[in-house]
Design a protein around this motif. Structure first.
Motif, mmCIF file in Angstrom:
data_model
loop_
_atom_site.group_PDB
_atom_site.id
_atom_site.type_symbol
_atom_site.label_atom_id
_atom_site.label_comp_id
_atom_site.label_asym_id
_atom_site.label_seq_id
_atom_site.Cartn_x
_atom_site.Cartn_y
_atom_site.Cartn_z
ATOM 1 N N LEU A 37 0.824 -1.203 0.000
ATOM 2 C CA LEU A 37 0.000 0.000 0.000
ATOM 3 C C LEU A 37 0.862 1.258 0.000
ATOM 4 N N VAL A 38 1.900 1.288 0.815
ATOM 5 C CA VAL A 38 2.777 2.464 0.866
ATOM 6 C C VAL A 38 3.479 2.665 -0.468
ATOM 7 N N LEU A 39 4.054 1.590 -1.017
ATOM 8 C CA LEU A 39 4.781 1.722 -2.281
ATOM 9 C C LEU A 39 3.852 2.147 -3.420
ATOM 10 N N ALA A 40 2.641 1.588 -3.452
ATOM 11 C CA ALA A 40 1.698 1.959 -4.508
ATOM 12 C C ALA A 40 1.274 3.420 -4.363
ATOM 13 N N ALA A 41 1.113 3.881 -3.119
ATOM 14 C CA ALA A 41 0.713 5.270 -2.895
ATOM 15 C C ALA A 41 1.788 6.250 -3.351
ATOM 16 N N LEU A 42 3.052 5.819 -3.328
ATOM 17 C CA LEU A 42 4.163 6.688 -3.705
ATOM 18 C C LEU A 42 4.604 6.500 -5.149
ATOM 19 N N SER A 43 3.907 5.633 -5.874
ATOM 20 C CA SER A 43 4.300 5.336 -7.251
ATOM 21 C C SER A 43 3.890 6.454 -8.200
ATOM 22 N N ALA A 44 4.433 6.367 -9.412
ATOM 23 C CA ALA A 44 4.147 7.380 -10.432
ATOM 24 C C ALA A 44 2.932 7.015 -11.275
ATOM 25 N N GLU A 45 2.367 5.840 -11.039
ATOM 26 C CA GLU A 45 1.229 5.379 -11.837
ATOM 27 C C GLU A 45 0.383 4.435 -10.994
ATOM 28 N N PRO A 46 -0.868 4.219 -11.373
ATOM 29 C CA PRO A 46 -1.736 3.336 -10.585
ATOM 30 C C PRO A 46 -1.232 1.896 -10.572
ATOM 31 N N GLY A 47 -1.652 1.155 -9.558
ATOM 32 C CA GLY A 47 -1.306 -0.250 -9.442
ATOM 33 C C GLY A 47 -2.447 -1.040 -8.842
ATOM 34 N N TRP A 48 -2.276 -2.361 -8.839
ATOM 35 C CA TRP A 48 -3.291 -3.263 -8.300
ATOM 36 C C TRP A 48 -2.691 -4.084 -7.156
ATOM 37 N N LEU A 49 -3.505 -4.344 -6.161
ATOM 38 C CA LEU A 49 -3.133 -5.213 -5.052
ATOM 39 C C LEU A 49 -4.222 -6.272 -4.935
ATOM 40 N N ARG A 50 -3.859 -7.510 -5.253
ATOM 41 C CA ARG A 50 -4.859 -8.585 -5.288
ATOM 42 C C ARG A 50 -4.729 -9.474 -4.051
ATOM 43 N N ARG A 51 -5.869 -9.904 -3.559
ATOM 44 C CA ARG A 51 -5.967 -10.712 -2.348
ATOM 45 C C ARG A 51 -5.282 -10.035 -1.163
ATOM 46 N N PRO A 52 -5.517 -8.732 -0.977
ATOM 47 C CA PRO A 52 -4.946 -8.059 0.199
ATOM 48 C C PRO A 52 -5.606 -8.575 1.464
ATOM 49 N N LEU A 53 -4.912 -8.436 2.556
ATOM 50 C CA LEU A 53 -5.525 -8.753 3.839
ATOM 51 C C LEU A 53 -6.463 -7.621 4.238
ATOM 52 N N ARG A 54 -7.664 -7.979 4.642
ATOM 53 C CA ARG A 54 -8.587 -7.016 5.256
ATOM 54 C C ARG A 54 -8.593 -7.292 6.751
ATOM 55 N N SER A 55 -7.895 -6.481 7.499
ATOM 56 C CA SER A 55 -7.843 -6.631 8.951
ATOM 57 C C SER A 55 -7.734 -5.234 9.546
ATOM 58 N N ARG A 56 -7.751 -5.157 10.865
ATOM 59 C CA ARG A 56 -7.687 -3.828 11.476
ATOM 60 C C ARG A 56 -6.438 -3.073 11.027
ATOM 61 N N ASP A 57 -5.277 -3.731 11.059
ATOM 62 C CA ASP A 57 -4.036 -3.040 10.722
ATOM 63 C C ASP A 57 -4.010 -2.559 9.273
ATOM 64 N N THR A 58 -4.479 -3.384 8.343
ATOM 65 C CA THR A 58 -4.407 -2.991 6.934
ATOM 66 C C THR A 58 -5.474 -1.962 6.588
ATOM 67 N N LEU A 59 -6.631 -2.041 7.222
ATOM 68 C CA LEU A 59 -7.664 -1.037 6.956
ATOM 69 C C LEU A 59 -7.269 0.317 7.549
ATOM 70 N N LEU A 60 -6.570 0.304 8.677
ATOM 71 C CA LEU A 60 -6.040 1.561 9.204
ATOM 72 C C LEU A 60 -5.033 2.178 8.241
ATOM 73 N N MET A 61 -4.180 1.342 7.638
ATOM 74 C CA MET A 61 -3.215 1.849 6.661
ATOM 75 C C MET A 61 -3.930 2.431 5.450
ATOM 76 N N ALA A 62 -4.905 1.707 4.926
ATOM 77 C CA ALA A 62 -5.629 2.179 3.743
ATOM 78 C C ALA A 62 -6.365 3.486 4.032
ATOM 79 N N GLU A 63 -7.019 3.563 5.191
ATOM 80 C CA GLU A 63 -7.757 4.779 5.524
ATOM 81 C C GLU A 63 -6.812 5.967 5.720
ATOM 82 N N ALA A 64 -5.651 5.724 6.286
ATOM 83 C CA ALA A 64 -4.680 6.804 6.472
ATOM 84 C C ALA A 64 -4.206 7.347 5.126
ATOM 85 N N LEU A 65 -3.919 6.462 4.186
ATOM 86 C CA LEU A 65 -3.479 6.904 2.862
ATOM 87 C C LEU A 65 -4.602 7.637 2.139
ATOM 88 N N ARG A 66 -5.822 7.139 2.272
ATOM 89 C CA ARG A 66 -6.969 7.844 1.668
ATOM 90 C C ARG A 66 -7.086 9.257 2.241
#
Length: 446
Positions: A37-66
């Motif tokens: 998530l961090v690397l994709a957020a800092l990239s120069a172009e869009p990317g895909w993350l397949r079968r990511p974990l949905r858990s408290r820690d990863t949703l906190l990361m996603a919401e912070a980047l959003r």
């Protein structure tokens, strides 16, 4: 969102009536998901993350980047044969980089990856980014990241605590360059700086100056994932200077990444095979990986099991006997609670060493394991850097978790062999392993 209430419910840990025989599909790796998530957020172009974990820690990361402006679109992946589930299986997240901005407040919960990986990202934002979290997050060391970012040009208000809460005053860019840190309390200090370094004006040179650096596989994971998105990294593993990592400034590529199963979260299920003399298959166990959990194949085999790894996954079989072990877990410290639980049921003593840094994790894991196993009749003593475990007949009782997901799964392992174990706040497993209670009872055929 909180992980516990004032009086968390007690969960009766299921007692195994016989040998387990099950296939358990483990959700994606938290460590891979949050780095991606961090690397994709800092990239120069869009990317895909397949079968990511949905858990408290990863949703906190996603919401912070959003909150800082990154687009993250969640869909069910048409390329997956698995229906999208609550753990992220079958899902695909499309990450669309954007200009990072403040002002914003980020909730890190008690997630080490969020509280440490995102301050360098926030330094690249335009505007202030405040970090706050659970009470325990205030006690976890963050000084390695804070001090390093100041050397690299960032302005941070933390009232000189070296911990949360704090505010990073993003200026839209960061100079970067050389910095020396003591990362002996957490390898995440190194990973945090490396992940954002391609976006620093001068990149970064991180030099670890302290005692033994723990959890090296996680730094190798960071380096591998940086290289996979086009970053140039010099590291000790490939002939570089010991304890020095260099990342050059560059644009990062968007990529399509499928997240591996979380091998550390496979631990309790493999332990179930060992404890009950049964068999567990974990589909999609990677043939090559930087995940620390891969060490379970060797460790649990030494403790009395056997395993077969094929392109389809890993099958682990218990022998009906559990042997004690003398093992240095410095590189794979997160596996300590589960190994300690198995060791408490062994036929000979165990010594687990190299893990003094666990006193600074979600809880003081060495003190917690000692107290909880001993209150069930065990004989565990703390050493300077680990635990010495002398097996004794155990009895039922309450196993406290201290808002620590790995304490909850450790207690569940003991409960397989010891009737009457009740886990306080089993819901804390949602931090990294959604639906653990259902997965656990499903493994037992309930």
């Amino acid at each position: 969102m909180t992980e516990s209430s004032v009086h968390p419910a007690l969960w009766p840990a299921p007692h195994a009536s016989g040998a387990v025989d099950a296939t358990v599909t483990v959700p994606g790796s938290k460590s891979v998901t949050n780095r991606a998530l961090v690397l994709a957020a800092l990239s120069a172009e869009p990317g895909w993350l397949r079968r990511p974990l949905r858990s408290r820690d990863t949703l906190l990361m996603a919401e912070a980047l959003r909150a800082m402006g990154v687009g993250i679109e969640e869909t069910v992946s048409s390329s997956s044969s698995v229906a999208g589930g609550p753990d992220g299986s079958g899902e695909a997240w499309r990450i669309i980089p954007a200009g990072l901005h403040g002002p914003v407040t980020i909730d890190v919960g008690n997630a080490g990856t969020v509280m440490r990986f995102l301050p360098p990202v926030a330094a690249l934002a335009n505007g202030p980014v405040r970090f706050d979290g659970d009470p325990r997050s205030y006690e976890r060391p963050l000084n390695g990241v804070i001090d390093a970012l100041r050397v690299l040009g960032a302005r941070i208000d933390d009232d000189n605590r070296g911990s949360l809460p704090m505010t990073v005053h993003g200026a839209g860019a960061l100079d970067g360059g050389p910095v020396a840190i003591d990362a002996s309390s957490s390898s995440q200090f190194v990973s945090a700086l490396l992940l954002s370094a391609p976006r620093f004006n001068q990149g970064v040179e991180v030099r670890h100056t302290g005692a033994r650096l723990p959890s090296m596989p996680h730094i190798r994971m960071t380096v591998d994932m940086l290289r996979a998105v086009g970053a140039q990294v010099d590291e000790p593993e490939t002939g570089g200077e010991p304890n020095v990592w260099r990342v050059s400034p560059s644009a990062l590529l968007g990529r399509d990444l499928t997240v591996e199963p979380d091998l550390s979260n496979a631990q309790p299920f493999l332990a179930a095979a060992l404890v009950t003399g049964g068999r567990i298959t974990i589909p999609d166990w990677p043939l090559r990986t930087t995940q620390p959990g891969d060490a379970l194949r060797e460790i649990f085999t030494a403790m009395g099991g056997s395993c077969e790894l094929t392109e389809h996954g890993l099958t682990f079989t218990g022998s009906g006997r559990i042997h004690g072990i003398d093992v240095d877990l410095g590189e794979v410290g997160e596996l300590t609670p589960g190994i300690a639980a198995v060791a408490a049921l062994a036929d000979s003593p165990s010594t687990l060493s190299g893990v003094a840094h666990l006193r600074l994790h979600e809880t003081d894991r060495l003190a917690a394991l000692t107290k909880e196993i001993n209150e069930l009749g065990g004989d565990v003593t703390e050493t300077a850097d680990g635990l010495h475990i002398r097996p004794r007949p155990l009895h039922g009782g309450t196993f406290h978790t201290y808002d620590d997901h790995r304490m909850a799964t450790a207690g569940s392992i003991i409960g397989l062999a010891v009737p009457g174990v009740e886990i306080e706040n089993v819901a804390t497993t949602a931090k990294t392993l959604p639906d653990f209670p259902q997965m656990w009872t499903g493994m037992l055929g309930a």
